[in-house]
Design a protein around this motif. Sequence first.
Motif, PDB file in Angstrom:
ATOM      1  N   ALA A   1       0.826  -1.205   0.000  1.00  0.00           N
ATOM      2  CA  ALA A   1       0.000   0.000   0.000  1.00  0.00           C
ATOM      3  C   ALA A   1       0.862   1.257   0.000  1.00  0.00           C
ATOM      4  CB  ALA A   1      -0.931  -0.002   1.217  1.00  0.00           C
ATOM      5  N   GLY A   2       1.966   1.232   0.753  1.00  0.00           N
ATOM      6  CA  GLY A   2       2.864   2.382   0.775  1.00  0.00           C
ATOM      7  C   GLY A   2       3.501   2.637  -0.582  1.00  0.00           C
ATOM      8  N   TYR A   3       3.974   1.566  -1.226  1.00  0.00           N
ATOM      9  CA  TYR A   3       4.581   1.737  -2.546  1.00  0.00           C
ATOM     10  C   TYR A   3       3.546   2.235  -3.557  1.00  0.00           C
ATOM     11  CZ  TYR A   3       8.358  -1.085  -0.531  1.00  0.00           C
ATOM     12  OH  TYR A   3       9.368  -1.557   0.270  1.00  0.00           O
ATOM     13  N   GLY A   4       2.323   1.718  -3.477  1.00  0.00           N
ATOM     14  CA  GLY A   4       1.283   2.160  -4.395  1.00  0.00           C
ATOM     15  C   GLY A   4       0.964   3.634  -4.234  1.00  0.00           C
ATOM     16  N   ARG A   5       0.860   4.112  -2.981  1.00  0.00           N
ATOM     17  CA  ARG A   5       0.578   5.532  -2.748  1.00  0.00           C
ATOM     18  C   ARG A   5       1.738   6.413  -3.256  1.00  0.00           C
ATOM     19  NH1 ARG A   5      -2.641   8.088   0.982  1.00  0.00           N
ATOM     20  NH2 ARG A   5      -4.014   6.309   0.556  1.00  0.00           N
ATOM     21  N   ALA A   6       2.962   5.956  -3.059  1.00  0.00           N
ATOM     22  CA  ALA A   6       4.103   6.722  -3.539  1.00  0.00           C
ATOM     23  C   ALA A   6       4.115   6.797  -5.064  1.00  0.00           C
ATOM     24  CB  ALA A   6       5.406   6.105  -3.031  1.00  0.00           C
ATOM     25  N   LEU A   7       3.793   5.699  -5.737  1.00  0.00           N
ATOM     26  CA  LEU A   7       3.761   5.695  -7.195  1.00  0.00           C
ATOM     27  C   LEU A   7       2.627   6.567  -7.727  1.00  0.00           C
ATOM     28  CD1 LEU A   7       4.520   1.906  -7.680  1.00  0.00           C
ATOM     29  CD2 LEU A   7       6.005   3.805  -8.362  1.00  0.00           C
ATOM     30  N   LEU A   8       1.506   6.639  -7.003  1.00  0.00           N
ATOM     31  CA  LEU A   8       0.430   7.539  -7.400  1.00  0.00           C
ATOM     32  C   LEU A   8       0.875   8.997  -7.256  1.00  0.00           C
ATOM     33  CD1 LEU A   8      -2.502   7.648  -8.373  1.00  0.00           C
ATOM     34  CD2 LEU A   8      -3.212   7.698  -5.966  1.00  0.00           C
ATOM     35  N   THR A   9       1.659   9.278  -6.214  1.00  0.00           N
ATOM     36  CA  THR A   9       2.212  10.624  -6.054  1.00  0.00           C
ATOM     37  C   THR A   9       3.182  10.939  -7.184  1.00  0.00           C
ATOM     38  OG1 THR A   9       2.031  10.346  -3.652  1.00  0.00           O
ATOM     39  CG2 THR A   9       3.363  12.178  -4.443  1.00  0.00           C
ATOM     40  N   ALA A  10       3.946   9.933  -7.622  1.00  0.00           N
ATOM     41  CA  ALA A  10       4.835  10.135  -8.771  1.00  0.00           C
ATOM     42  C   ALA A  10       4.041  10.497 -10.016  1.00  0.00           C
ATOM     43  CB  ALA A  10       5.665   8.874  -9.015  1.00  0.00           C
ATOM     44  N   ALA A  11       2.831   9.932 -10.147  1.00  0.00           N
ATOM     45  CA  ALA A  11       1.976  10.302 -11.275  1.00  0.00           C
ATOM     46  C   ALA A  11       1.630  11.787 -11.238  1.00  0.00           C
ATOM     47  CB  ALA A  11       0.694   9.458 -11.260  1.00  0.00           C
ATOM     48  N   ALA A  12       1.460  12.345 -10.039  1.00  0.00           N
ATOM     49  CA  ALA A  12       1.208  13.784  -9.923  1.00  0.00           C
ATOM     50  C   ALA A  12       2.423  14.581 -10.412  1.00  0.00           C
ATOM     51  CB  ALA A  12       0.878  14.141  -8.475  1.00  0.00           C
ATOM     52  N   PHE A  13       3.641  14.087 -10.118  1.00  0.00           N
ATOM     53  CA  PHE A  13       4.852  14.753 -10.605  1.00  0.00           C
ATOM     54  C   PHE A  13       4.859  14.814 -12.129  1.00  0.00           C
ATOM     55  CE2 PHE A  13       8.112  14.010  -6.928  1.00  0.00           C
ATOM     56  CZ  PHE A  13       7.193  14.494  -6.016  1.00  0.00           C
ATOM     57  N   THR A  14       4.619  13.667 -12.769  1.00  0.00           N
ATOM     58  CA  THR A  14       4.694  13.628 -14.225  1.00  0.00           C
ATOM     59  C   THR A  14       3.530  14.378 -14.867  1.00  0.00           C
ATOM     60  OG1 THR A  14       3.642  11.438 -14.180  1.00  0.00           O
ATOM     61  CG2 THR A  14       6.040  11.504 -14.311  1.00  0.00           C
ATOM     62  N   ALA A  15       2.361  14.391 -14.216  1.00  0.00           N
ATOM     63  CA  ALA A  15       1.230  15.162 -14.745  1.00  0.00           C
ATOM     64  C   ALA A  15       1.561  16.656 -14.729  1.00  0.00           C
ATOM     65  CB  ALA A  15      -0.033  14.876 -13.929  1.00  0.00           C
TER      66      ALA A  15
END
Length: 504
Positions: free
Chosen positions: A473-487
């Motif tokens: 769950a922690g890795y998934g939330r971090a990767l979703l935050t990375a999506a905000a970076f690239t967006a």
Amino acid sequence: MRTADSSQPPARNHREPAAAPASEAAPEAVPSSAPGRPRSATAVLVLACAAQFMVILDVTIVNVALPAMRAELRLDAAGQQWIVNAYTLGFAGLLLLGGRTADLVGTRRAFLAGVVGFTLASLAGGLATGGGPLVAARAVQGAGAAFLAPATLALIMRTFTEPAPRARAMGAWSVVTAAGGAVGAVVGGALTEYAGWRWVLFVNVPIGAALLTAALLYVPAAGGGRGGARRLDLPGALTVTAGLTALVHGTIGSETHGWGSPHVWGPAGAGALLLAGFVVIESRVAQPLVPLAILRHRGLAVANPLVMAMSGAGFSMWFLLSLHLQQNLGLGAVEAGLCFVPGSLAIIVGARTATRLVARTGSRPLVVAGMALSTAGFVWLSRIGGAGGGYADEVAGPFVLASLGFGLSLMPAMVAATSGTDPAEAGLAAGLVNTSRQVGGALGLAVLATVASHTTAARLARRPHELQQALTAGYGRALLTAAAFTACAALGAFALPGGRGRTP
């Protein structure tokens, strides 16, 4: 001046005016390796590419070894981050100084200093008995890389002076740069599993010794200095390096202390003050490391934050997936390394596609499209663990998609940063973007690892017996935050200059 090769006599050294600026200096000739025996330009190219390969290899080679390092040295999560970030910060903070040093004291001296520092630091890191000495060795490795990487490029530019040979040499150098990251994960996994994690550092020792011997034979012993009238901006270099380190240290501290703790805002505030001091120094010294006027160029001003956001997401993806593959999916180090190969190939495919298209389309549409692909990949990747799947059905597809987007975006962003500058400032502009790339990677990893840690801790507080699910769950939330970076990077790319590619 003709390109040196094995059929030509030894080139004659040319004395340059003492105060000649770096951009106007004559290229270095390739001297003979022994009396009466000409040196080969091909040997110089092989030497430069091998050194660059070693530098890039160490950006990724330790990722797969992190769980083994943590277990033997009893590192906490922050210690794992510092093994990666110490290298990137040493690299980023001194990269501009390394490039300027090669201009002022000569390519040969900068190259030799970089090789010696990198090799000795690798040996010290392999012998480290605790987290502190290992992190210190990685920082010195990064400093050596900061002097070595610009010297490899300068060596190629000054050896291959005609357009066609130079283009072929730069193509080889670029391929090696891309391949270094791809090979690092595989080599790191194999060395960790079959020889032990220390060999991901020891492997640089024989390579460094071979490079040192070859450099003494093939790198010009004279030339390359830019005169005594110019000086190195040591106060600026030390201030920016200390500022970046303090800022990242404070960000990493949020993982265990929370954002409101003095352990976070104290170092972060000190870092901000040091970076402000760097700006003041650069505005007042006669020969600044970064002339502030260059930041008025629109392409460079926009590309730098875009590259920071890209790298923050990209560096973190490799770090987080390495941990997920081994800790949650139970893969060995070799298997985890092989899992990164498809993404590495996707980056190469994206980069080659961008190279063909950028002259026709310009940088803006390629960066927008690439970051949109990466955003979709990260959103998809953030669903890991949702159905209890493995690598093939949950990781491979989105990992390749996100990696393809990075490959498609990075080179056009570099072109946008350098195309709007004066040719004499193109090297400085490229150095600034590369610095932003390393700094963005360090800061992004610190932020996203903190997101992962806090999410995992909150999940464990509710369900203390579900460690693996909490980590996922922690890795998934971090990767979703990375999506905000690239967006954000995709949206910011619309501000890039729209002209079609004048590729420097």
